[in-house]
Design a protein around this motif. Structure first.
Motif, PDB file in Angstrom:
ATOM      1  N   GLY A 226       0.793  -1.222   0.000  1.00  0.00           N
ATOM      2  CA  GLY A 226       0.000   0.000   0.000  1.00  0.00           C
ATOM      3  C   GLY A 226       0.823   1.269   0.000  1.00  0.00           C
ATOM      4  N   VAL A 227       1.999   1.237  -0.614  1.00  0.00           N
ATOM      5  CA  VAL A 227       2.879   2.410  -0.616  1.00  0.00           C
ATOM      6  C   VAL A 227       3.331   2.760  -2.035  1.00  0.00           C
ATOM      7  N   ARG A 228       3.704   4.030  -2.172  1.00  0.00           N
ATOM      8  CA  ARG A 228       4.424   4.496  -3.365  1.00  0.00           C
ATOM      9  C   ARG A 228       5.862   4.723  -2.932  1.00  0.00           C
ATOM     10  N   VAL A 229       6.793   4.413  -3.828  1.00  0.00           N
ATOM     11  CA  VAL A 229       8.205   4.554  -3.497  1.00  0.00           C
ATOM     12  C   VAL A 229       8.935   5.362  -4.557  1.00  0.00           C
ATOM     13  N   ARG A 230      10.072   5.876  -4.140  1.00  0.00           N
ATOM     14  CA  ARG A 230      11.046   6.462  -5.066  1.00  0.00           C
ATOM     15  C   ARG A 230      12.124   5.406  -5.206  1.00  0.00           C
ATOM     16  N   LEU A 231      12.427   5.025  -6.442  1.00  0.00           N
ATOM     17  CA  LEU A 231      13.467   4.029  -6.663  1.00  0.00           C
ATOM     18  C   LEU A 231      14.828   4.687  -6.717  1.00  0.00           C
ATOM     19  N   GLY A 232      15.779   4.038  -6.091  1.00  0.00           N
ATOM     20  CA  GLY A 232      17.175   4.431  -6.172  1.00  0.00           C
ATOM     21  C   GLY A 232      17.870   3.505  -7.156  1.00  0.00           C
ATOM     22  N   PRO A 233      19.156   3.316  -6.987  1.00  0.00           N
ATOM     23  CA  PRO A 233      19.902   2.470  -7.919  1.00  0.00           C
ATOM     24  C   PRO A 233      19.528   0.999  -7.781  1.00  0.00           C
ATOM     25  N   GLU A 234      19.729   0.280  -8.860  1.00  0.00           N
ATOM     26  CA  GLU A 234      19.547  -1.166  -8.830  1.00  0.00           C
ATOM     27  C   GLU A 234      20.767  -1.789  -8.157  1.00  0.00           C
ATOM     28  N   LEU A 235      20.526  -2.815  -7.359  1.00  0.00           N
ATOM     29  CA  LEU A 235      21.607  -3.562  -6.722  1.00  0.00           C
ATOM     30  C   LEU A 235      22.230  -4.462  -7.779  1.00  0.00           C
ATOM     31  N   ARG A 236      23.500  -4.281  -8.008  1.00  0.00           N
ATOM     32  CA  ARG A 236      24.178  -5.030  -9.064  1.00  0.00           C
ATOM     33  C   ARG A 236      24.174  -6.523  -8.791  1.00  0.00           C
ATOM     34  N   ALA A 237      23.827  -7.268  -9.824  1.00  0.00           N
ATOM     35  CA  ALA A 237      23.866  -8.722  -9.786  1.00  0.00           C
ATOM     36  C   ALA A 237      24.913  -9.193 -10.799  1.00  0.00           C
ATOM     37  N   GLU A 238      25.323 -10.453 -10.690  1.00  0.00           N
ATOM     38  CA  GLU A 238      26.323 -10.980 -11.622  1.00  0.00           C
ATOM     39  C   GLU A 238      25.774 -11.109 -13.036  1.00  0.00           C
ATOM     40  N   ALA A 239      24.481 -11.376 -13.161  1.00  0.00           N
ATOM     41  CA  ALA A 239      23.873 -11.565 -14.478  1.00  0.00           C
ATOM     42  C   ALA A 239      22.955 -10.390 -14.803  1.00  0.00           C
ATOM     43  N   PRO A 240      22.817 -10.039 -16.095  1.00  0.00           N
ATOM     44  CA  PRO A 240      21.951  -8.923 -16.469  1.00  0.00           C
ATOM     45  C   PRO A 240      20.489  -9.126 -16.061  1.00  0.00           C
ATOM     46  N   GLY A 241      20.018 -10.366 -15.998  1.00  0.00           N
ATOM     47  CA  GLY A 241      18.643 -10.649 -15.606  1.00  0.00           C
ATOM     48  C   GLY A 241      18.422 -10.585 -14.114  1.00  0.00           C
ATOM     49  N   GLY A 242      19.494 -10.402 -13.358  1.00  0.00           N
ATOM     50  CA  GLY A 242      19.369 -10.275 -11.916  1.00  0.00           C
ATOM     51  C   GLY A 242      19.886 -11.486 -11.165  1.00  0.00           C
ATOM     52  N   TRP A 243      19.489 -11.573  -9.924  1.00  0.00           N
ATOM     53  CA  TRP A 243      19.923 -12.619  -9.003  1.00  0.00           C
ATOM     54  C   TRP A 243      19.134 -13.897  -9.281  1.00  0.00           C
ATOM     55  N   ARG A 244      19.815 -14.991  -9.443  1.00  0.00           N
ATOM     56  CA  ARG A 244      19.150 -16.259  -9.732  1.00  0.00           C
ATOM     57  C   ARG A 244      18.419 -16.762  -8.492  1.00  0.00           C
ATOM     58  N   LEU A 245      17.119 -17.017  -8.642  1.00  0.00           N
ATOM     59  CA  LEU A 245      16.310 -17.542  -7.549  1.00  0.00           C
ATOM     60  C   LEU A 245      16.214 -19.060  -7.625  1.00  0.00           C
ATOM     61  N   ASN A 246      16.088 -19.569  -8.846  1.00  0.00           N
ATOM     62  CA  ASN A 246      16.046 -21.004  -9.117  1.00  0.00           C
ATOM     63  C   ASN A 246      16.301 -21.193 -10.610  1.00  0.00           C
ATOM     64  N   GLU A 247      16.068 -22.391 -11.127  1.00  0.00           N
ATOM     65  CA  GLU A 247      16.330 -22.659 -12.545  1.00  0.00           C
ATOM     66  C   GLU A 247      15.450 -21.833 -13.472  1.00  0.00           C
ATOM     67  N   ARG A 248      14.303 -21.400 -12.983  1.00  0.00           N
ATOM     68  CA  ARG A 248      13.326 -20.730 -13.837  1.00  0.00           C
ATOM     69  C   ARG A 248      13.158 -19.236 -13.585  1.00  0.00           C
ATOM     70  N   ALA A 249      13.713 -18.711 -12.494  1.00  0.00           N
ATOM     71  CA  ALA A 249      13.426 -17.316 -12.136  1.00  0.00           C
ATOM     72  C   ALA A 249      14.670 -16.582 -11.659  1.00  0.00           C
ATOM     73  N   SER A 250      14.693 -15.299 -11.966  1.00  0.00           N
ATOM     74  CA  SER A 250      15.737 -14.422 -11.441  1.00  0.00           C
ATOM     75  C   SER A 250      15.080 -13.124 -10.980  1.00  0.00           C
ATOM     76  N   MET A 251      15.759 -12.426 -10.065  1.00  0.00           N
ATOM     77  CA  MET A 251      15.183 -11.223  -9.469  1.00  0.00           C
ATOM     78  C   MET A 251      16.143 -10.055  -9.591  1.00  0.00           C
ATOM     79  N   ARG A 252      15.585  -8.937 -10.038  1.00  0.00           N
ATOM     80  CA  ARG A 252      16.303  -7.663 -10.015  1.00  0.00           C
ATOM     81  C   ARG A 252      15.810  -6.899  -8.793  1.00  0.00           C
ATOM     82  N   VAL A 253      16.740  -6.256  -8.078  1.00  0.00           N
ATOM     83  CA  VAL A 253      16.416  -5.574  -6.825  1.00  0.00           C
ATOM     84  C   VAL A 253      16.875  -4.115  -6.907  1.00  0.00           C
ATOM     85  N   TRP A 254      15.988  -3.221  -6.502  1.00  0.00           N
ATOM     86  CA  TRP A 254      16.297  -1.795  -6.446  1.00  0.00           C
ATOM     87  C   TRP A 254      16.260  -1.300  -5.010  1.00  0.00           C
TER      88      TRP A 254
END
Length: 150
Positions: free
Chosen positions: A63-91
């Protein structure tokens, strides 16, 4: 081949400029993650930009609006690997409107002090989120040290 699922998450800080606390969320489902802590966020829908998905998810879940800052760098462009099928980008993010409440997928929200690194690391995190937590703390350590300086 199965298409990769893109997930987005927010490291919500009390301040992007001088962070002292991190907002964490405790999952209620699925069963294997119930009771574990995570970064709030969710899946990117077809045709949706990652940042737009993150804003949508945070409105729906907290229930909030946010201001995004920088993305947290991950090793892969698609983000942090969660499992074989999913990855997550975090800001990095900061709440600019509303007060966070667990509206969907969570039963508790908690602000944790970044100065107490061990307390943050000792939370029972979703296993795939733990390396992201460590990277976040490493990325914030100069800012957190500065915030502690009188």
């Amino acid at each position: 081949m199965t298409e990769q699922i893109q997930v987005v998450g927010a490291a919500i800080l009390d301040s992007l400029e001088h962070p002292a606390r991190l907002l964490v969320a405790r999952r209620t489902a699925p069963e294997q993650f119930a009771g574990l802590w995570e970064f709030p966020g969710g899946k990117v829908e077809a045709g949706e930009e990652c940042e737009a998905a993150l804003h949508r998810e945070l409105r729906e879940e907290l229930g909030v609006r946010v201001r995004l800052g920088p993305e947290l760098r991950a090793e892969a462009p698609g983000g942090w690997r969660l499992n074989e099928r999913a990855s997550m980008r975090v800001w990095h993010a900061e709440v600019i409107e509303g007060r966070a409440h667990p509206l969907e997928d969570h039963d508790e929200l908690r602000w944790v002090a970044l100065a107490d690194l061990q307390a943050v690391l000792d939370l029972p995190w979703i296993p795939a989120d733990f390396p992201i937590v460590q990277a976040l703390l490493d990325s914030l350590s100069p800012q957190v040290a500065h915030a502690r300086t009188p």
